[in-house]
Design a protein around this motif. Structure first.
Motif, mmCIF file in Angstrom:
data_model
loop_
_atom_site.group_PDB
_atom_site.id
_atom_site.type_symbol
_atom_site.label_atom_id
_atom_site.label_comp_id
_atom_site.label_asym_id
_atom_site.label_seq_id
_atom_site.Cartn_x
_atom_site.Cartn_y
_atom_site.Cartn_z
ATOM 1 N N ARG A 62 11.914 1.926 3.481
ATOM 2 C CA ARG A 62 10.654 1.296 3.864
ATOM 3 C C ARG A 62 9.495 1.899 3.071
ATOM 4 O O ARG A 62 8.628 1.184 2.561
ATOM 5 C CB ARG A 62 10.424 1.485 5.365
ATOM 6 N N VAL A 63 9.479 3.237 2.963
ATOM 7 C CA VAL A 63 8.436 3.915 2.209
ATOM 8 C C VAL A 63 8.518 3.528 0.736
ATOM 9 O O VAL A 63 7.499 3.262 0.096
ATOM 10 C CB VAL A 63 8.546 5.449 2.395
ATOM 11 N N ARG A 64 9.719 3.460 0.199
ATOM 12 C CA ARG A 64 9.898 3.076 -1.197
ATOM 13 C C ARG A 64 9.343 1.673 -1.449
ATOM 14 O O ARG A 64 8.669 1.423 -2.450
ATOM 15 C CB ARG A 64 11.382 3.143 -1.566
ATOM 16 N N GLY A 65 9.596 0.763 -0.523
ATOM 17 C CA GLY A 65 9.068 -0.601 -0.651
ATOM 18 C C GLY A 65 7.548 -0.637 -0.572
ATOM 19 O O GLY A 65 6.893 -1.354 -1.336
ATOM 20 N N LEU A 66 6.969 0.115 0.368
ATOM 21 C CA LEU A 66 5.509 0.160 0.482
ATOM 22 C C LEU A 66 4.868 0.732 -0.775
ATOM 23 O O LEU A 66 3.845 0.224 -1.253
ATOM 24 C CB LEU A 66 5.097 0.993 1.703
ATOM 25 N N ILE A 67 5.456 1.786 -1.306
ATOM 26 C CA ILE A 67 4.918 2.394 -2.514
ATOM 27 C C ILE A 67 5.043 1.416 -3.691
ATOM 28 O O ILE A 67 4.106 1.253 -4.469
ATOM 29 C CB ILE A 67 5.610 3.738 -2.814
ATOM 30 N N ARG A 68 6.184 0.752 -3.806
ATOM 31 C CA ARG A 68 6.392 -0.200 -4.893
ATOM 32 C C ARG A 68 5.382 -1.347 -4.825
ATOM 33 O O ARG A 68 4.803 -1.744 -5.826
ATOM 34 C CB ARG A 68 7.820 -0.757 -4.857
ATOM 35 N N ASP A 69 5.148 -1.885 -3.618
ATOM 36 C CA ASP A 69 4.280 -3.052 -3.466
ATOM 37 C C ASP A 69 2.799 -2.701 -3.511
ATOM 38 O O ASP A 69 1.992 -3.474 -4.018
ATOM 39 C CB ASP A 69 4.584 -3.763 -2.142
ATOM 40 N N THR A 70 2.409 -1.552 -2.954
ATOM 41 C CA THR A 70 0.994 -1.273 -2.752
ATOM 42 C C THR A 70 0.480 -0.059 -3.515
ATOM 43 O O THR A 70 -0.656 -0.071 -3.986
ATOM 44 C CB THR A 70 0.730 -1.034 -1.245
ATOM 45 N N TYR A 71 1.293 0.983 -3.604
ATOM 46 C CA TYR A 71 0.790 2.259 -4.113
ATOM 47 C C TYR A 71 1.524 2.740 -5.357
ATOM 48 O O TYR A 71 1.617 3.947 -5.605
ATOM 49 C CB TYR A 71 0.895 3.327 -3.026
ATOM 50 N N ALA A 72 2.026 1.831 -6.167
ATOM 51 C CA ALA A 72 2.840 2.224 -7.330
ATOM 52 C C ALA A 72 2.040 3.035 -8.345
ATOM 53 O O ALA A 72 2.590 3.893 -9.039
ATOM 54 C CB ALA A 72 3.437 0.998 -8.006
ATOM 55 N N ASP A 73 0.721 2.779 -8.441
ATOM 56 C CA ASP A 73 -0.075 3.503 -9.429
ATOM 57 C C ASP A 73 -0.761 4.735 -8.844
ATOM 58 O O ASP A 73 -1.571 5.368 -9.506
ATOM 59 C CB ASP A 73 -1.111 2.570 -10.059
ATOM 60 N N PHE A 74 -0.439 5.080 -7.607
ATOM 61 C CA PHE A 74 -1.010 6.259 -6.960
ATOM 62 C C PHE A 74 -0.145 7.476 -7.257
ATOM 63 O O PHE A 74 1.035 7.359 -7.532
ATOM 64 C CB PHE A 74 -1.055 6.084 -5.440
ATOM 65 N N GLY A 75 -0.752 8.633 -7.159
ATOM 66 C CA GLY A 75 0.010 9.874 -7.219
ATOM 67 C C GLY A 75 0.614 10.160 -5.847
ATOM 68 O O GLY A 75 0.251 9.528 -4.844
ATOM 69 N N PRO A 76 1.547 11.101 -5.759
ATOM 70 C CA PRO A 76 2.218 11.385 -4.489
ATOM 71 C C PRO A 76 1.272 11.837 -3.377
ATOM 72 O O PRO A 76 1.446 11.440 -2.224
ATOM 73 C CB PRO A 76 3.203 12.495 -4.828
ATOM 74 N N THR A 77 0.267 12.622 -3.706
ATOM 75 C CA THR A 77 -0.643 13.118 -2.665
ATOM 76 C C THR A 77 -1.447 11.979 -2.067
ATOM 77 O O THR A 77 -1.531 11.850 -0.838
ATOM 78 C CB THR A 77 -1.586 14.188 -3.255
ATOM 79 N N LEU A 78 -2.025 11.135 -2.903
ATOM 80 C CA LEU A 78 -2.816 10.009 -2.409
ATOM 81 C C LEU A 78 -1.926 8.995 -1.701
ATOM 82 O O LEU A 78 -2.320 8.428 -0.666
ATOM 83 C CB LEU A 78 -3.575 9.352 -3.565
#
Length: 172
Positions: free
Chosen positions: A55-71
């Motif tokens: 679920r986290v991987r999907g959220l990061i892929r869809d919304t936060y792919a260009d963010f760093g891990p901390t943000l």
């Protein structure tokens, strides 16, 4: 009989007497398999709940792919209520290929001149005190008493001193 076994085993294994007693009792009850860890074969306490990582991987892929891990970890906490450590998010992002960790710069030794070597030899650790790292990267001598280091003696007040070791030389 237990006393003889425990006494010899404590010396050979270097374990406390109570621990050896527990091991002997477990060996008598379960045999050799009783000496192994009882956690073997169980899930880790640190394991993420099933489905959370995907679920986290999907959220990061869809919304936060260009963010760093901390943000990304902060946004997952704020917007989705998923409270994960930034290092966990970093691992998930690295595994998924969203984040490439920076390579560490190779360690380079600072230049150590022959003059500084001569100064270091002239000042023995017994006279001054231990070595300590300085801002320049070279180890500097620390004076044994901070009161001495706070104000130079009258004979050295007019001399420009660059480091503690040179200050000590100026005092001699």
């Amino acid at each position: 009989m237990l006393r003889g076994v425990v006494g010899g085993a404590t010396e050979k294994l270097g374990l406390p007497r109570r621990q050896v007693k527990r091991l002997v009792i477990r060996y008598r009850e379960d045999g050799p398999s009783g000496l192994g860890s009882r956690k073997r074969g169980r899930d880790s306490n640190r394991q993420l709940p099933p489905g959370l990582e995907s679920r986290v991987r999907g959220l990061i892929r869809d919304t936060y792919a260009d963010f760093g891990p901390t943000l990304a970890a902060e946004k997952l906490r704020e917007r989705h209520g998923i409270d994960l450590a930034k290092e966990t998010v970093r691992r998930i992002m690295i595994d998924a290929g969203f984040w490439v960790p920076r390579l560490r710069a190779p360690f380079s030794r600072p230049f150590h001149s022959e003059r500084q070597s001569a100064i270091d030899e002239a000042l023995s650790e017994d006279d001054i005190g231990p070595m300590a790292p300085s801002r320049s990267g070279r180890p500097e001598r620390l004076l044994a008493h901070s009161a001495l280091a706070s104000q130079p003696p009258p004979s050295a007040r007019n001399k420009v001193t660059v480091s503690c070791s040179r200050w000590v030389l100026a005092c001699r």
